[in-house]
Motif scaffolding. Structure first.
Motif, PDB file in Angstrom:
ATOM      1  N   ASN A 248       0.796  -1.363  -0.084  1.00 25.85           N
ATOM      2  CA  ASN A 248      -0.205   0.205  -0.025  1.00 25.85           C
ATOM      3  C   ASN A 248       0.937   1.360  -0.116  1.00 25.85           C
ATOM      4  O   ASN A 248       1.524   1.383   0.953  1.00 25.85           O
ATOM      5  CB  ASN A 248      -0.794   0.007   1.239  1.00 25.85           C
ATOM      6  CG  ASN A 248      -1.932   1.130   1.279  1.00 25.85           C
ATOM      7  OD1 ASN A 248      -1.744   2.060   0.532  1.00 25.85           O
ATOM      8  ND2 ASN A 248      -2.625   0.897   2.215  1.00 25.85           N
ATOM      9  N   CYS A 249       0.855   1.826  -1.103  1.00 23.77           N
ATOM     10  CA  CYS A 249       2.016   3.047  -1.289  1.00 23.77           C
ATOM     11  C   CYS A 249       1.172   4.237  -0.433  1.00 23.77           C
ATOM     12  O   CYS A 249       1.853   5.346  -0.348  1.00 23.77           O
ATOM     13  CB  CYS A 249       1.987   3.346  -2.806  1.00 23.77           C
ATOM     14  SG  CYS A 249       0.554   3.735  -3.569  1.00 23.77           S
ATOM     15  N   GLU A 250      -0.060   4.097  -0.081  1.00 24.91           N
ATOM     16  CA  GLU A 250      -0.444   5.271   1.134  1.00 24.91           C
ATOM     17  C   GLU A 250       0.127   5.194   2.402  1.00 24.91           C
ATOM     18  O   GLU A 250      -0.182   6.204   3.201  1.00 24.91           O
ATOM     19  CB  GLU A 250      -1.935   5.026   1.103  1.00 24.91           C
ATOM     20  CG  GLU A 250      -2.640   5.316  -0.255  1.00 24.91           C
ATOM     21  CD  GLU A 250      -2.312   6.677  -0.900  1.00 24.91           C
ATOM     22  OE1 GLU A 250      -2.211   7.958  -0.117  1.00 24.91           O
ATOM     23  OE2 GLU A 250      -2.034   6.711  -2.067  1.00 24.91           O
ATOM     24  N   LEU A 251       0.609   4.041   2.902  1.00 26.38           N
ATOM     25  CA  LEU A 251       1.361   3.969   4.259  1.00 26.38           C
ATOM     26  C   LEU A 251       2.355   5.025   4.108  1.00 26.38           C
ATOM     27  O   LEU A 251       3.238   5.415   3.595  1.00 26.38           O
ATOM     28  CB  LEU A 251       2.085   2.333   4.238  1.00 26.38           C
ATOM     29  CG  LEU A 251       1.085   1.289   4.367  1.00 26.38           C
ATOM     30  CD1 LEU A 251       1.789   0.027   4.294  1.00 26.38           C
ATOM     31  CD2 LEU A 251       0.021   1.478   5.533  1.00 26.38           C
ATOM     32  N   LEU A 252       2.634   5.549   5.538  1.00 26.91           N
ATOM     33  CA  LEU A 252       3.473   6.497   5.928  1.00 26.91           C
ATOM     34  C   LEU A 252       4.841   6.158   5.756  1.00 26.91           C
ATOM     35  O   LEU A 252       5.681   6.972   5.287  1.00 26.91           O
ATOM     36  CB  LEU A 252       3.204   7.287   7.398  1.00 26.91           C
ATOM     37  CG  LEU A 252       1.887   7.865   7.589  1.00 26.91           C
ATOM     38  CD1 LEU A 252       1.950   8.388   9.009  1.00 26.91           C
ATOM     39  CD2 LEU A 252       1.910   9.258   6.646  1.00 26.91           C
ATOM     40  N   ASP A 253       5.246   4.899   6.009  1.00 33.34           N
ATOM     41  CA  ASP A 253       6.511   4.497   5.781  1.00 33.34           C
ATOM     42  C   ASP A 253       6.776   3.891   4.447  1.00 33.34           C
ATOM     43  O   ASP A 253       8.031   3.155   4.188  1.00 33.34           O
ATOM     44  CB  ASP A 253       7.051   3.458   6.948  1.00 33.34           C
ATOM     45  CG  ASP A 253       6.137   2.370   6.955  1.00 33.34           C
ATOM     46  OD1 ASP A 253       5.129   2.035   6.212  1.00 33.34           O
ATOM     47  OD2 ASP A 253       6.494   1.348   7.768  1.00 33.34           O
ATOM     48  N   PHE A 254       6.116   3.838   3.484  1.00 33.73           N
ATOM     49  CA  PHE A 254       6.280   3.487   2.074  1.00 33.73           C
ATOM     50  C   PHE A 254       7.468   3.836   1.550  1.00 33.73           C
ATOM     51  O   PHE A 254       8.465   3.027   1.101  1.00 33.73           O
ATOM     52  CB  PHE A 254       4.860   3.523   1.426  1.00 33.73           C
ATOM     53  CG  PHE A 254       5.141   2.920  -0.164  1.00 33.73           C
ATOM     54  CD1 PHE A 254       4.766   1.707  -0.355  1.00 33.73           C
ATOM     55  CD2 PHE A 254       5.591   3.647  -0.844  1.00 33.73           C
ATOM     56  CE1 PHE A 254       4.821   1.032  -1.567  1.00 33.73           C
ATOM     57  CE2 PHE A 254       5.875   3.167  -2.427  1.00 33.73           C
ATOM     58  CZ  PHE A 254       5.386   1.888  -2.518  1.00 33.73           C
ATOM     59  N   PRO A 255       7.628   5.432   1.279  1.00 33.40           N
ATOM     60  CA  PRO A 255       9.022   5.828   0.862  1.00 33.40           C
ATOM     61  C   PRO A 255      10.242   5.310   1.766  1.00 33.40           C
ATOM     62  O   PRO A 255      11.192   5.198   0.818  1.00 33.40           O
ATOM     63  CB  PRO A 255       8.863   7.513   1.162  1.00 33.40           C
ATOM     64  CG  PRO A 255       7.433   7.623   1.329  1.00 33.40           C
ATOM     65  CD  PRO A 255       6.937   6.419   1.827  1.00 33.40           C
TER      66      PRO A 255
END
Length: 182
Positions: free
Chosen positions: A58-65
């Motif tokens: 899920n690219c919406e997760l805060l720790d994705f980047p």
């Protein structure tokens, strides 16, 4: 010199499906899937020291980047390639991005209006790539001038990658880069 990719917007636009395809094509194996949250990938034979990557789905997760940055660091070490080279393989789209470069080719103009396809040479992930786009009216005229006079340009649009070809959709704000002008 190794470059570490820390551009949050760039990292947020990586697609987990594309990364999964890349990992699979380069010999990584899915070790474990955590529902629809993440996939743990392992390289080579499964041992306690096998490198692994946690790929959030899920690219919406805060720790994705942050996860994408760690993935690039791991791939850089294993593949012995720079993060920018790997990133160029993983990019599928960068909305609202500004490209700086030069006009390489002006294709045959459209016969019914002042427009045509242009091939640009622009910087994507710190590396030069060919980029195709279609420009019209004032932007098309500026592109011809940039081509004839070998002037650098700036242009904003939605960058996508189709079949290993970069395309700049919805180009706008095509301007000559005045850093090089007198």
């Amino acid at each position: 010199m190794n470059v570490t990719i820390k551009d949050i917007e760039l990292l947020k636009n990586l697609q987990p499906e594309k990364i999964s395809d890349y990992l699979e094509s380069t010999g990584w194996k899915q070790a474990h899937k955590i529902d629809d949250i993440a996939i743990i990938w392992r390289s080579g034979n499964f041992t306690s020291e096998t490198p692994q990557i946690v790929l959030p789905l899920n690219c919406e997760l805060l720790d994705f980047p942050l996860s994408m940055s760690l993935m690039l660091e791991t791939l850089e070490a294993i593949e012995n390639r720079s993060q920018t080279e790997i990133l160029a393989d993983l990019i599928t789209g960068l909305p609202n991005t500004t490209i700086q470069g030069v006009v390489m080719q002006i294709h045959t103009p459209n016969p019914d209006k002042l427009s045509g396809e242009i091939t640009l040479l622009g910087v994507i992930a710190d590396k030069l790539h060919k980029i195709k786009t279609e420009l019209a009216d004032k932007d098309y005229i500026l592109a011809i001038k940039a081509y004839q006079e070998r002037l650098p340009f700036l242009c904003t649009g939605d960058l996508i990658k189709e079949n290993q070809t970069f395309i700049l959709k919805n180009p706008r704000n095509f301007t000559l880069d005045d850093l090089w002008q007198n």
